[in-house]
Write a protein that holds these residues in place. Structure first.
Motif, PDB file in Angstrom:
ATOM      1  N   TYR A  21      23.668 -97.483  30.310  1.00 12.83           N
ATOM      2  CA  TYR A  21      24.743 -98.107  30.241  1.00 12.83           C
ATOM      3  C   TYR A  21      25.324 -98.645  31.359  1.00 12.83           C
ATOM      4  N   ILE A  22      25.860 -99.882  31.115  1.00  7.02           N
ATOM      5  CA  ILE A  22      26.471-100.522  32.320  1.00  7.02           C
ATOM      6  C   ILE A  22      27.901-100.701  32.118  1.00  7.02           C
ATOM      7  N   GLU A  23      28.540-100.302  33.453  1.00  3.34           N
ATOM      8  CA  GLU A  23      29.953-100.233  33.466  1.00  3.34           C
ATOM      9  C   GLU A  23      30.519-101.670  33.727  1.00  3.34           C
ATOM     10  N   THR A  24      31.671-102.023  32.777  1.00  4.56           N
ATOM     11  CA  THR A  24      32.117-103.181  32.856  1.00  4.56           C
ATOM     12  C   THR A  24      33.681-103.253  33.270  1.00  4.56           C
ATOM     13  N   ASP A  25      34.145-102.177  33.068  1.00  9.08           N
ATOM     14  CA  ASP A  25      35.501-102.130  33.488  1.00  9.08           C
ATOM     15  C   ASP A  25      35.901-101.677  34.902  1.00  9.08           C
ATOM     16  N   TYR A  26      36.053-102.265  35.827  1.00  5.43           N
ATOM     17  CA  TYR A  26      36.375-102.163  37.145  1.00  5.43           C
ATOM     18  C   TYR A  26      37.862-102.586  37.518  1.00  5.43           C
ATOM     19  N   ASP A  27      38.885-102.006  36.558  1.00  7.53           N
ATOM     20  CA  ASP A  27      40.206-102.090  36.702  1.00  7.53           C
ATOM     21  C   ASP A  27      40.456-103.638  36.641  1.00  7.53           C
ATOM     22  N   GLU A  28      40.931-104.461  37.582  1.00  4.39           N
ATOM     23  CA  GLU A  28      41.125-105.799  37.783  1.00  4.39           C
ATOM     24  C   GLU A  28      40.034-106.638  37.735  1.00  4.39           C
ATOM     25  N   PHE A  29      38.960-106.024  38.032  1.00  2.00           N
ATOM     26  CA  PHE A  29      37.782-106.783  38.280  1.00  2.00           C
ATOM     27  C   PHE A  29      36.516-106.751  37.473  1.00  2.00           C
ATOM     28  N   GLY A  30      35.754-107.627  37.216  1.00  2.00           N
ATOM     29  CA  GLY A  30      34.635-107.665  36.229  1.00  2.00           C
ATOM     30  C   GLY A  30      33.356-107.071  36.937  1.00  2.00           C
ATOM     31  N   GLY A  31      33.435-106.963  38.191  1.00  2.00           N
ATOM     32  CA  GLY A  31      32.283-106.665  38.987  1.00  2.00           C
ATOM     33  C   GLY A  31      32.587-107.074  40.237  1.00  2.00           C
ATOM     34  N   PHE A  32      31.669-106.888  41.327  1.00  2.00           N
ATOM     35  CA  PHE A  32      31.710-106.765  42.564  1.00  2.00           C
ATOM     36  C   PHE A  32      30.681-107.783  43.389  1.00  2.00           C
ATOM     37  N   TRP A  48      30.811 -90.938  38.382  1.00  2.00           N
ATOM     38  CA  TRP A  48      29.287 -90.789  38.324  1.00  2.00           C
ATOM     39  C   TRP A  48      28.484 -90.156  39.336  1.00  2.00           C
ATOM     40  N   HIS A  49      27.460 -89.779  39.264  1.00  2.00           N
ATOM     41  CA  HIS A  49      26.628 -89.226  40.358  1.00  2.00           C
ATOM     42  C   HIS A  49      25.553 -90.164  40.705  1.00  2.00           C
ATOM     43  N   ARG A  50      25.297 -90.018  42.114  1.00  2.00           N
ATOM     44  CA  ARG A  50      24.046 -90.940  42.455  1.00  2.00           C
ATOM     45  C   ARG A  50      23.614 -90.254  43.770  1.00  2.00           C
ATOM     46  N   SER A  51      22.341 -90.435  43.739  1.00  2.00           N
ATOM     47  CA  SER A  51      21.453 -89.773  44.789  1.00  2.00           C
ATOM     48  C   SER A  51      21.760 -90.637  46.211  1.00  2.00           C
ATOM     49  N   ASP A  52      21.260 -89.836  47.223  1.00  2.00           N
ATOM     50  CA  ASP A  52      21.835 -90.273  48.378  1.00  2.00           C
ATOM     51  C   ASP A  52      21.081 -91.407  49.007  1.00  2.00           C
ATOM     52  N   ASP A  53      20.015 -91.947  48.738  1.00  2.00           N
ATOM     53  CA  ASP A  53      19.125 -93.175  49.266  1.00  2.00           C
ATOM     54  C   ASP A  53      19.733 -94.244  48.592  1.00  2.00           C
ATOM     55  N   TRP A  54      19.407 -95.306  49.281  1.00  2.00           N
ATOM     56  CA  TRP A  54      19.727 -96.790  48.753  1.00  2.00           C
ATOM     57  C   TRP A  54      18.582 -97.500  48.622  1.00  2.00           C
ATOM     58  N   PRO A  55      18.337 -98.556  47.601  1.00  2.00           N
ATOM     59  CA  PRO A  55      19.393 -98.337  46.450  1.00  2.00           C
ATOM     60  C   PRO A  55      19.288 -96.972  45.961  1.00  2.00           C
ATOM     61  N   PRO A  56      20.191 -96.730  44.995  1.00  2.00           N
ATOM     62  CA  PRO A  56      20.024 -95.086  44.660  1.00  2.00           C
ATOM     63  C   PRO A  56      19.026 -95.007  43.478  1.00  2.00           C
ATOM     64  N   SER A  57      18.025 -93.936  43.723  1.00  2.00           N
ATOM     65  CA  SER A  57      16.883 -93.730  42.778  1.00  2.00           C
ATOM     66  C   SER A  57      17.525 -93.281  41.403  1.00  2.00           C
ATOM     67  N   LEU A  59      21.486 -92.929  39.179  1.00  2.00           N
ATOM     68  CA  LEU A  59      22.739 -93.183  39.266  1.00  2.00           C
ATOM     69  C   LEU A  59      22.979 -92.950  37.699  1.00  2.00           C
ATOM     70  N   LEU A  60      23.938 -91.787  37.773  1.00  2.00           N
ATOM     71  CA  LEU A  60      24.175 -91.125  36.246  1.00  2.00           C
ATOM     72  C   LEU A  60      25.684 -91.481  35.830  1.00  2.00           C
ATOM     73  N   CYS A  61      25.698 -91.750  34.517  1.00  2.00           N
ATOM     74  CA  CYS A  61      27.053 -91.842  34.226  1.00  2.00           C
ATOM     75  C   CYS A  61      27.515 -90.436  33.561  1.00  2.00           C
ATOM     76  N   VAL A  62      28.828 -90.252  33.489  1.00  2.00           N
ATOM     77  CA  VAL A  62      29.099 -88.801  33.082  1.00  2.00           C
ATOM     78  C   VAL A  62      28.468 -88.450  31.802  1.00  2.00           C
ATOM     79  N   ALA A  63      28.309 -89.016  30.892  1.00  2.00           N
ATOM     80  CA  ALA A  63      27.444 -88.550  29.818  1.00  2.00           C
ATOM     81  C   ALA A  63      26.072 -88.012  30.024  1.00  2.00           C
ATOM     82  N   CYS A  64      25.431 -88.668  30.897  1.00  2.00           N
ATOM     83  CA  CYS A  64      24.081 -88.511  31.272  1.00  2.00           C
ATOM     84  C   CYS A  64      23.852 -87.220  32.347  1.00  2.00           C
TER      85      CYS A  64
END
Length: 107
Positions: A21-32, A48-57, A59-64
């Motif tokens: 799933y790709i988040e497309t709703d960033y309030d007033e923005f379409g992305g960063f 969402w949950h993310r691992s502490d590494d970068w880039p995150p290994s 990144l889980l949406c709420v449903a996952c």
């Protein structure tokens, strides 16, 4: 001099590493303009949950977000920053090897 009626704007959006799933709703923005902004937004605003590494290994949406121990939900980040767990497993030690299950031998 004429110009194209289109202007390409590269941007970053967060994608769940489990379901895609790709988040497309960033309030007033379409992305960063930077990937860090998209990840920070979904973790702080969309839970969402993310691992502490970068880039995150991970990144889980709420449903996952399912408990890493038993698969239950709802979950929240474990203290180790790498897993999500349910309330029952908040003290789970992921560094401790799992004990092998003993099987009963028929007599």
């Amino acid at each position: 001099m004429t110009h194209s009626p289109f202007h390409e704007v590269p941007m970053f959006q967060a994608r769940c590493t489990s379901c895609g799933y790709i988040e497309t709703d960033y309030d007033e923005f379409g992305g960063f303009s930077e990937p860090e902004g998209a990840v920070e937004f979904v973790t702080e605003v969309r839970a969402w949950h993310r691992s502490d590494d970068w880039p995150p290994s991970e990144l889980l949406c709420v449903a996952c977000q399912k408990c890493a121990v038993c698969g239950a939900d709802p979950c929240y980040p474990h203290d180790d920053g790498q897993h999500v767990v349910c309330e029952q497993h908040e003290d789970h030690d992921f560094d401790k090897p799992a004990r092998p299950q003993l099987r009963s031998v028929p007599s």
